[in-house]
Design an enzyme around this catalytic site. Structure first.
Site, PDB file in Angstrom:
ATOM      1  N   ARG A 296     -18.025  87.451  45.078  1.00 38.15           N
ATOM      2  CA  ARG A 296     -18.075  87.383  43.518  1.00 38.15           C
ATOM      3  C   ARG A 296     -19.147  86.696  43.104  1.00 38.15           C
ATOM      4  NH1 ARG A 296     -12.660  87.784  41.483  1.00 38.15           N
ATOM      5  NH2 ARG A 296     -12.086  87.174  43.616  1.00 38.15           N
ATOM      6  N   TYR A 336      -4.234  91.884  38.964  1.00 45.27           N
ATOM      7  CA  TYR A 336      -4.162  90.530  39.111  1.00 45.27           C
ATOM      8  C   TYR A 336      -3.891  89.881  37.649  1.00 45.27           C
ATOM      9  CZ  TYR A 336      -7.139  92.053  43.036  1.00 45.27           C
ATOM     10  OH  TYR A 336      -7.671  92.635  44.302  1.00 45.27           O
ATOM     11  N   CYS A 362      -1.584 106.996  31.631  1.00 44.16           N
ATOM     12  CA  CYS A 362      -0.363 106.969  31.284  1.00 44.16           C
ATOM     13  C   CYS A 362       0.419 105.973  32.162  1.00 44.16           C
ATOM     14  CB  CYS A 362       0.435 108.251  31.521  1.00 44.16           C
ATOM     15  SG  CYS A 362      -0.640 109.734  30.903  1.00 44.16           S
TER      16      CYS A 362
END
Ligand code: LLP
Length: 437
Positions: A296, A336, A362
């Site tokens: 990350r 998350y 949906c």
């Protein structure tokens, strides 16, 4: 935006949002939406900052390619000398396909198959990061069959709480990862008796999106004496301290409004320097090569997801901004409850409107923001979801038969499609009717 501008290359020039020197509106017009856009300068900048901060140690940054495994991203990092933290034979094949070196790959994961182990051994990977005794036995068996010596490091679970989201905490005894700290010595003693294994090091990883250096320091402090002892017995080459360095998602947090964002040192962001200052003095006496597995930190702020506004729907209670990207493109908010800053590609000014930004799928979970103050937008306007470079496209799916989004890499004034938009018929290309239909 002002706060995050310093950590990535997405910025406004006049009213228009740019990635490096390329207008995002121009890219949206040319390639359509939803569109992932990555900045090569940000990828390079983040890798280099971390690599430099660790310079006092012999080290290898192994980019955790689970965060973003696009071939062009891998190649960018391979060209900088990066190694790779992989979790499947598929990821090792991606490194090879991108022109990277499999001998700089570590291979992690709790469920490696015999076929994957065979492939990795044939590619002479740097090390297996082993998660159980059963796996040690399986690797030994395959290595004997192939007449190869398998380099292994056992993953220690240090039982230190990373204090991050429950779904991305990995270093406590509630998690399936690694082997308990107390059992590691015995496991190595037994592993030393298995044929065709080279006990090359020890590995740990306590969790992802850590915004405070303290859990890292605690885990390293706890594990260093174990490494010293095992190194004396088995002659290690390396100690891997895993990944997990967090990034700024919410500029409001970076400006100090949330207490947890501040490190004990009073700094607002976990920088490579804070990380290195805390860990280098603890690691240096080991005299071993230190491996890191950041994902990350390198890719998160290097990418955005560009989307077009389809409709505005006002109900009695809410202002829904319905966009053409959905949870199949970026699942992090649904999965998350994570925050992604949302900004217009072209600033219009005016009062902020509390809005829910939602996709067309949906499911109520198909949202990107709830009750978010946003500048007023209308049909056909474009928005960028920031910090989407990590765990964005890689977690994409074709749910609702929505094709995978296109991806573009920007380098200065240049841009190139690094994944074409998936043709819709490719979604069912591998399906078939039965013989009786
Ligand atoms: N090493 C190991 C053993 C890991 O399990 C992970 C991430 C990393 C390194 C890289 O961690 P990073 O530096 O990227 O924090 N999908 C989630 C994150 C899952 C992380 C899984 N393991 C998200 O979107 O937040």
């Amino acid at each position: 935006m002002a706060e995050t501008a310093s950590v990535h290359s997405f910025h406004y020039s006049g009213r228009d949002l740019f990635c490096e020197d390329v207008s995002l509106a121009a890219l949206a017009k040319k390639h359509g939406t939803p569109l992932y856009v990555y900045s090569q300068a940000t990828l390079t900048g983040h890798f280099t900052k971390l690599d430099k901060a660790l310079a006092p140690l012999p080290h290898l940054v192994c980019f955790a390619m689970k965060s973003n495994s696009n071939l062009a991203v891998i190649r960018t990092l391979a060209d900088l000398g990066s190694g790779f933290d992989t979790v499947s034979a598929g990821e090792i094949q991606r490194v090879i396909a991108a022109g990277g070196d499999p001998r700089k790959c570590v291979f992690a994961g709790v469920g490696k198959t015999e076929e994957e182990i065979t492939f990795a051994l044939r590619q002479d990977i740097y090390s297996f990061n082993v998660e159980s005794e059963a796996e040690l036995k399986r690797i030994s068996k395959v290595a004997v069959k192939l007449k190869k010596i398998a380099p292994v490091a056992v993953r220690v679970n240090p039982n230190v709480d990373a204090g991050t989201h429950a779904k991305i905490t990995t270093g406590t005894y509630d998690n399936k990862f690694g082997i308990a700290f107390e059992q590691i010595g015995d496991v190595y003693a037994r592993a030393a008796k298995l044929p065709n294994l080279r006990l090359r090091g020890l590995q740990m990883h306590i969790g992802s999106q850590l915004t405070d250096v303290t859990p890292f320091r605690k885990a390293v402090e706890k594990v260093v004496p174990l490494v010293t002892e095992l190194n004396a017995r088995h002659g290690f080459d390396f100690f891997s301290i895993g990944g997990g360095i967090g990034i700024v998602y919410d500029p409001a947090l970076a400006s100090g409004e949330a207490k947890w964002w501040k490190t004990p040192e009073g700094k607002k962001v976990l920088t490579p320097q804070i990380y290195a200052d805390a860990l280098v003095p603890l690691l240096k006496p080991l005299g071993l090569r230190i491996l890191l597995e950041p994902g990350r930190f390198i890719t998160g702020n290097a990418g955005v997801l560009v989307t077009r506004v389809e409709f505005i729907k006002k109900t009695g209670k809410k202002n829904f901004v319905i966009v053409d990207a959905a949870m199949n493109d970026l699942i992090r908010p649904a999965f998350y409850d994570s925050y992604h800053e949302i900004v217009p590609l072209t600033k219009k000014g005016g009062a902020l409107v509390s809005s829910d930004v939602v996709g067309p799928i949906c499911e109520s979970g198909d949202f990107f923001a709830k009750d978010r103050p946003l500048a007023k937008v209308g049909e056909g306007d474009h928005l960028a979801l920031l910090s989407a470079g990590a765990y964005g496209s890689v977690m994409g799916s074709t749910y609702n038969s929505r094709p995978l989004a296109a991806e573009v890499l920007v380098h200065g004034k240049k841009s190139a499609v690094v994944r074409r938009r998936q043709p819709v018929a490719d979604i069912w290309r591998d399906e078939a009717l039965t013989p009786w239909q």
